[in-house]
Design an enzyme around this catalytic site. Structure first.
Site, PDB file in Angstrom:
ATOM      1  N   HIS A   1      -9.346  -2.439  -4.719  1.00  7.75           N
ATOM      2  CA  HIS A   1      -8.226  -2.775  -3.845  1.00  7.75           C
ATOM      3  C   HIS A   1      -7.250  -3.720  -4.532  1.00  7.75           C
ATOM      4  O   HIS A   1      -6.032  -3.613  -4.329  1.00  7.75           O
ATOM      5  CB  HIS A   1      -8.699  -3.388  -2.529  1.00  7.75           C
ATOM      6  CG  HIS A   1      -7.566  -3.561  -1.574  1.00  7.75           C
ATOM      7  ND1 HIS A   1      -7.047  -2.526  -0.834  1.00  7.75           N
ATOM      8  CD2 HIS A   1      -6.791  -4.639  -1.288  1.00  7.75           C
ATOM      9  CE1 HIS A   1      -6.022  -2.951  -0.125  1.00  7.75           C
ATOM     10  NE2 HIS A   1      -5.842  -4.242  -0.384  1.00  7.75           N
TER      11      HIS A   1
ATOM     12  N   ASP B   1      -3.301  -3.037  -4.876  1.00 11.12           N
ATOM     13  CA  ASP B   1      -2.229  -3.989  -4.580  1.00 11.12           C
ATOM     14  C   ASP B   1      -1.309  -4.175  -5.783  1.00 11.12           C
ATOM     15  O   ASP B   1      -0.080  -4.261  -5.638  1.00 11.12           O
ATOM     16  CB  ASP B   1      -2.823  -5.338  -4.182  1.00 11.12           C
ATOM     17  CG  ASP B   1      -3.278  -5.388  -2.736  1.00 11.12           C
ATOM     18  OD1 ASP B   1      -2.917  -4.486  -1.953  1.00 11.12           O
ATOM     19  OD2 ASP B   1      -3.996  -6.349  -2.386  1.00 11.12           O
TER      20      ASP B   1
ATOM     21  N   HIS C   1      -0.752 -11.076  -5.167  1.00  9.02           N
ATOM     22  CA  HIS C   1       0.639 -10.675  -4.982  1.00  9.02           C
ATOM     23  C   HIS C   1       1.618 -11.633  -5.666  1.00  9.02           C
ATOM     24  O   HIS C   1       2.571 -11.211  -6.324  1.00  9.02           O
ATOM     25  CB  HIS C   1       0.973 -10.599  -3.489  1.00  9.02           C
ATOM     26  CG  HIS C   1       0.193  -9.563  -2.751  1.00  9.02           C
ATOM     27  ND1 HIS C   1       0.245  -8.224  -3.066  1.00  9.02           N
ATOM     28  CD2 HIS C   1      -0.672  -9.674  -1.697  1.00  9.02           C
ATOM     29  CE1 HIS C   1      -0.541  -7.548  -2.245  1.00  9.02           C
ATOM     30  NE2 HIS C   1      -1.112  -8.403  -1.411  1.00  9.02           N
TER      31      HIS C   1
ATOM     32  N   HIS D   1       0.828  -1.208   0.000  1.00  9.27           N
ATOM     33  CA  HIS D   1       0.000   0.000   0.000  1.00  9.27           C
ATOM     34  C   HIS D   1       0.867   1.264   0.000  1.00  9.27           C
ATOM     35  O   HIS D   1       0.534   2.252  -0.665  1.00  9.27           O
ATOM     36  CB  HIS D   1      -0.941   0.008   1.200  1.00  9.27           C
ATOM     37  CG  HIS D   1      -1.849  -1.176   1.266  1.00  9.27           C
ATOM     38  ND1 HIS D   1      -2.566  -1.515   2.388  1.00  9.27           N
ATOM     39  CD2 HIS D   1      -2.162  -2.116   0.337  1.00  9.27           C
ATOM     40  CE1 HIS D   1      -3.278  -2.599   2.158  1.00  9.27           C
ATOM     41  NE2 HIS D   1      -3.034  -2.990   0.910  1.00  9.27           N
TER      42      HIS D   1
END
Length: 313
Positions: free
Chosen positions: A245, A249, A272, A83
Site C-alpha cells: 500500500h 500511495d 505523502h 489511489h
C-alpha cells in the site's frame, strides 16, 4: 499500454461512495480528455460558486497529512486523490477529466481496485499524440530524521520506466520491517499493488476523530490494527500488504509530476509529505531531469549512479 502514444478513456464512467476522512457522500465521473490535458479535477457542488478545475500537479498540493490534497483551501480543494491517481499512472492513462461533486475522492475498499474496474469499464483509448517522459538524470533526495525519499537515474538505453523500491519499519510485529521493489507496468500494478488497502491503528482513532480525520474509516475500507493483530475478519490480502500500500500511495503521489517518470524511486519510511517533497526537489533543479520522447521498449533493472542534491523534507 502503448509506450509511444498518449492515452485517455474510451467512454465516461461514474462511481459513488464516501470519503474516508470527511465521511461525505461523493460521486465522480471520469471523462475522456484530449491529448496534453493531463489529469484534471473539476470540482462541482460548491455553494454559490461555479465549478473549478484543479490540475493534478505537485504545485497544487495543499496538504499531505494522512492523504494528499490539491487545490485552494479558501475556494476549492480535493482530498485523498492518491489511489485514483495511482490507478491512472499504474494503467498508463495520461489524460482524464475527473468531475467530482464533493471534497474528497471516495475511499471505496481502501485500495485502487475499484478505480481499476472503473477504468476497465470505460476502456482505454490510444491517441495520436506522442508521449513525453520526465527522465531523471541526477539524483535528488529529501530527508526527515532517518526517513528519506529519492529519485535517481536508471542506467542503459533500455531504461524507459519507473522502478519503485520502498521499505517500511513499524514497531508493531504485525508489520515490522517490509521491503518491496516493483517495475511499474499495468500487469504488475493490477497483480501486485491495486488491491493493497490503507491501514491504521485503533489506538490512533480517537485522536484522528478529534482532528477531523478518519470520520468514514471502517473495517470495510481500512486494515485496522490493534496491538499486534489485524482486526479485519478476512485478514490480509497479501502477507506484505502494508508495504504494497505504501508503494500504491507513492505511485499516486508521483503521478503529480504531470508526466510519466523514467527513473528509480527509493523510499525508507516515507509517506505523502516526502513523496511530494521529492518531486518538488526534482523540479527545483532543472539539471536533475529532462523531457524525452517515449521509447517503445520495456524497462529493465538499473542501478543508482552519481551523487546529487539533498534537501530537507
Amino acid at each position: 499500454m502503448n509506450l509511444g502514444r498518449q492515452t485517455t478513456l474510451r467512454n465516461p464512467a461514474i462511481l459513488s461512495g464516501f470519503g474516508v476522512h470527511s465521511n461525505a457522500a461523493v460521486t465522480i465521473i471520469l471523462h475522456p480528455a484530449e491529448a496534453d490535458t493531463g489529469i484534471v479535477f473539476r470540482r462541482t457542488g460548491l455553494p454559490g460558486h461555479a465549478a473549478r478545475e484543479i490540475a493534478a500537479h505537485w504545485s497544487r498540493v495543499t496538504m499531505t497529512e494522512l492523504c494528499t490534497m490539491i487545490g485552494d483551501n479558501t475556494r476549492a480543494s480535493i482530498a485523498t486523490i492518491e489511489h485514483l491517481l495511482a490507478a491512472f499512472l499504474g494503467l498508463g492513462i495520461d489524460n482524464v477529466l475527473v468531475e467530482i461533486d464533493g471534497p474528497e475522492v471516495p475511499i471505496m475498499d481502501g485500495s485502487a481496485a475499484r478505480f481499476v474496474d472503473l477504468i476497465d469499464d470505460a476502456g482505454i483509448e490510444t491517441l495520436s499524440a506522442p508521449c513525453r517522459y520526465i527522465k531523471v538524470i541526477k539524483p535528488v533526495r529529501v530527508e526527515s530524521g532517518q526517513a528519506f525519499c529519492e529519485l535517481r537515474p536508471t542506467e542503459g538505453a533500455r531504461a524507459t520506466g519507473l522502478r519503485l523500491d520502498v521499505d517500511i519499519d513499524f514497531a508493531s510485529s504485525v508489520i515490522g520491517q517490509q521491503r518491496k521493489t516493483v517495475d511499474l507496468a499495468p500487469t504488475i500494478f493490477r497483480r501486485e499493488l491495486a488491491r493493497a488497502r490503507t491501514f491504521g491503528f485503533l489506538a490512533d482513532v480517537e485522536r484522528l476523530w478529534k482532528a477531523g480525520f478518519a470520520l468514514g474509516a471502517s473495517l470495510e475500507n481500512t486494515v485496522a490494527l490493534q496491538s499486534d493483530r489485524v482486526l479485519n475478519p478476512e485478514g490480509l490480502r497479501y502477507a506484505d500488504e502494508f508495504v504494497r500500500h505504501k508503494i500504491l500511495d507513492a505511485v499516486g503521489d508521483l503521478a503529480l509530476a504531470g508526466r510519466r517518470i523514467i527513473g528509480l524511486f527509493r523510499s525508507h519510511c516515507g509517506g505523502h509529505r516526502m513523496n511530494v517533497a521529492v518531486l518538488r526537489a526534482l523540479f527545483s533543479d532543472p539539471s536533475a531531469f529532462e523531457y524525452v520522447d517515449a521509447l517503445p521498449v520495456r524497462p529493465v533493472a538499473a542501478h543508482p549512479v552519481a551523487t546529487g542534491v539533498v534537501l530537507s523534507a
